[in-house]
Design an enzyme around this catalytic site. Structure first.
Site, PDB file in Angstrom:
ATOM      1  N   GLU A  52       1.002  -1.154  -0.014  1.00  0.00           N
ATOM      2  CA  GLU A  52       0.052  -0.043   0.011  1.00  0.00           C
ATOM      3  C   GLU A  52       0.814   1.093  -0.076  1.00  0.00           C
ATOM      4  OE1 GLU A  52      -2.197   2.866  -0.410  1.00  0.00           O
ATOM      5  OE2 GLU A  52      -3.311   0.638  -0.237  1.00  0.00           O
TER       6      GLU A  52
ATOM      7  N   GLY B 225     -21.155  17.543 -12.093  1.00  0.00           N
ATOM      8  CA  GLY B 225     -21.418  16.261 -11.788  1.00  0.00           C
ATOM      9  C   GLY B 225     -22.498  15.930 -10.994  1.00  0.00           C
ATOM     10  N   GLY B 226     -23.576  15.295 -11.552  1.00  0.00           N
ATOM     11  CA  GLY B 226     -24.904  14.698 -10.930  1.00  0.00           C
ATOM     12  C   GLY B 226     -24.966  13.255 -10.609  1.00  0.00           C
TER      13      GLY B 226
ATOM     14  N   GLY C  62       3.908  -0.065  -5.569  1.00  0.00           N
ATOM     15  CA  GLY C  62       4.425  -1.195  -6.290  1.00  0.00           C
ATOM     16  C   GLY C  62       4.479  -1.320  -7.875  1.00  0.00           C
TER      17      GLY C  62
ATOM     18  N   GLU D 257     -25.132  19.045 -14.689  1.00  0.00           N
ATOM     19  CA  GLU D 257     -24.866  17.607 -15.182  1.00  0.00           C
ATOM     20  C   GLU D 257     -25.160  17.644 -16.712  1.00  0.00           C
ATOM     21  OE1 GLU D 257     -24.552  13.833 -16.282  1.00  0.00           O
ATOM     22  OE2 GLU D 257     -24.301  14.557 -13.982  1.00  0.00           O
TER      23      GLU D 257
ATOM     24  N   ARG E 184     -14.488   8.830 -12.079  1.00  0.00           N
ATOM     25  CA  ARG E 184     -13.118   8.338 -11.393  1.00  0.00           C
ATOM     26  C   ARG E 184     -12.214   7.487 -12.586  1.00  0.00           C
ATOM     27  NH1 ARG E 184     -12.777   8.887  -6.269  1.00  0.00           N
ATOM     28  NH2 ARG E 184     -10.927   7.645  -6.004  1.00  0.00           N
TER      29      ARG E 184
ATOM     30  N   HIS F 153     -44.785  -5.309  11.595  1.00  0.00           N
ATOM     31  CA  HIS F 153     -45.420  -4.133  11.720  1.00  0.00           C
ATOM     32  C   HIS F 153     -45.253  -3.190  12.920  1.00  0.00           C
ATOM     33  CE1 HIS F 153     -48.680  -1.325  10.607  1.00  0.00           C
ATOM     34  NE2 HIS F 153     -49.179  -1.548  11.981  1.00  0.00           N
TER      35      HIS F 153
END
Length: 458
Positions: A33, A178-179, A113, A201, A269, A436
């Protein structure tokens, strides 16, 4: 150079889950990581956003307390304390992952890496460089916010989902480009803090990948809360203007502009492919191409999560990591229905096919939508805004899709997912007893109504 049965690049929800599962299968595992354990989900995505959404929910409850006979004469909030609490949540969960890795004897390499076809990996950090080799490799590199090349964008200050949750001051006005899911959740957070939010959007609706009824319902609720939504609108440029940002845009050929003090870029992304160049992997567009077991074009090397495309969801990455491990150790590889959750106000949760997608694929379906306006628990809680939608094949009544909109539906979607996982029918859903009063019993009403036997709905 140490040798491992399995090396995993990336310790997000795909990588660390795969590492633990492989260790429990008796494999010697290395986990690599470059940034933080937990990846984007824990540090810059799912957990920060849900923590801040909880703060927003509490703020909204205080504002609406008078509806419940509770008078709050005045109140204040501290963004600094909210961010501090968010960081404590992250720290606690990260500590939990560290403990799990130690408990399962997983070797953690801190660094980035670079992977070669002979399955050797060079791990580089500021302090040192290490090399290891593994019989199998899982690539769980994840993704990063995609920032388009728009005129003037580099000249202004803007946030992405990587940075917005560490913001130092509440914006007076926020333009969200962006929507999709991320942008809408962030819109709800800052709307609760009385920020004037505008969403831009390009598609003809927000949440273009989700059910049209859910998209339209959420848009209506957001507008009611004061959020302004521009659809079928494209950003053309950004410019600095008197200490603020001028956002130029076009809607059906008509030029418009917004002046704002804050911009969030939230247009999707892009996969992290750095360090994979030497593998010469086959690609599917910008994503790494994989087969049904998540194996890439290089035998013994797998790709999961956002790197492999598909649903960019943490739980999908985890499941794909387990799928890859199962293939490595010779266990059965099973596909499952994927629930999808949007943590807006109200929430949206769905699984399987939307109504329009089912029709597009040629399914002969009937649908039934029941709203929550008459649901006892929802009325008592003041949360009777939303609906349940059931999509099933006509011939046998097999459930192939469910859409839920309303409070807490992200906690209920697993009921519908279990029916689909077991290839359940509407008749079986109708025969089940739901407690319920609960909001989830609206799903039972939808099943009964689909069969023409509804009690409270036609």
């Amino acid at each position: 150079m140490e040798k491992f049965d399995l090396a995993i690049v990336g310790a997000g929800p795909g990588g660390y889950v795969a590492a633990i599962r492989a260790a429990k299968e008796g494999k010697k595992v290395a986990l690599i990581e470059g940034r933080d354990l937990g990846g984007t989900c824990l540090n810059r995505g799912c957990i920060p956003s849900k923590t801040m959404l909880k703060h927003a929910e509490v703020l909204n409850q205080i504002k609406e307390a008078d509806k419940f006979g509770i008078q709050v004469s005045s109140f204040s909030y501290s963004l600094e304390k909210m961010v501090s609490r968010k960081n404590k949540v992250i720290k606690q969960l990260k500590s939990g992952i560290e403990g799990l890795l130690k408990q399962n004897k997983i070797t953690l390499y801190q660094g980035y890496g670079t992977v070669q076809k002979d399955k050797t990996i060079t791990v580089s950090s500021d302090e040192q460089q290490s090399r290891l080799v593994a019989e199998h490799i899982i690539l769980a590199n994840g993704s990063k916010p995609f920032v388009p090349d728009l005129p003037g964008l580099t000249d202004i200050a803007y946030d992405t989902s990587d940075t917005i949750f560490d913001i130092q001051a509440v914006p007076k006005h926020l333009v969200i480009v962006g929507g999709g899911v991320i942008g809408l959740e962030i819109a709800c957070i800052f709307n609760s803090m009385d920020t004037k939010v505008e969403i831009v959007e390009m598609a003809d609706r927000i949440l273009p990948s989700e059910d049209k009824d859910a998209s339209a319902f959420l848009a209506k609720q957001l507008k009611k809360a004061g959020v302004k939504i521009h659809t079928e609108t494209q950003i053309t440029s950004f410019t600095k203007e008197n200490g603020e940002t001028k956002v130029e845009m076009q809607h059906k050929g008509k030029v418009q502009s917004i002046t704002t003090d804050h911009v969030l870029m939230s247009v999707g992304r892009a996969p992290n492919v750095a360090g994979l160049e030497l593998l010469d992997l086959q690609m599917a567009g910008k994503f790494v191409k994989t087969d049904s077991s998540m194996q890439t074009s290089v035998q013994g090397i797998y790709a999961i999560g956002d790197l492999a495309g598909g649903y960019q969801l943490a739980h999908v990455a985890s499941e794909e990591g387990i799928k890859a491990v199962n293939h490595i150790v010779g266990n059965p590889v099973v596909d499952a229905a994927v629930p999808r959750c949007v943590y807006t106000f109200p929430e949206i949760a769905s699984v399987g096919l939307s109504e329009e997608k089912a029709i597009e694929l040629g399914h002969d379906i009937d649908t039934k939508k029941v709203d929550l306006a008459g649901n006892g628990k929802a009325i008592a809680a003041g949360e009777n805004t939303g609906f349940m939608k059931l999509i099933a094949e006509k011939k046998y009544g097999e459930v192939i899709g469910v859409v839920m909109v309303g409070a807490h539906v992200t906690e209920m979607i697993s009921q519908a997912t279990s029916f689909m996982h077991l290839e359940g029918t509407v008749e079986e859903m109708d025969s089940m007893i739901f407690p319920h009063p609960t909001i989830s019993e609206a799903l039972s009403e939808a099943a009964a109504s689909w069969l023409g036997k509804g009690i409270h709905y036609k």
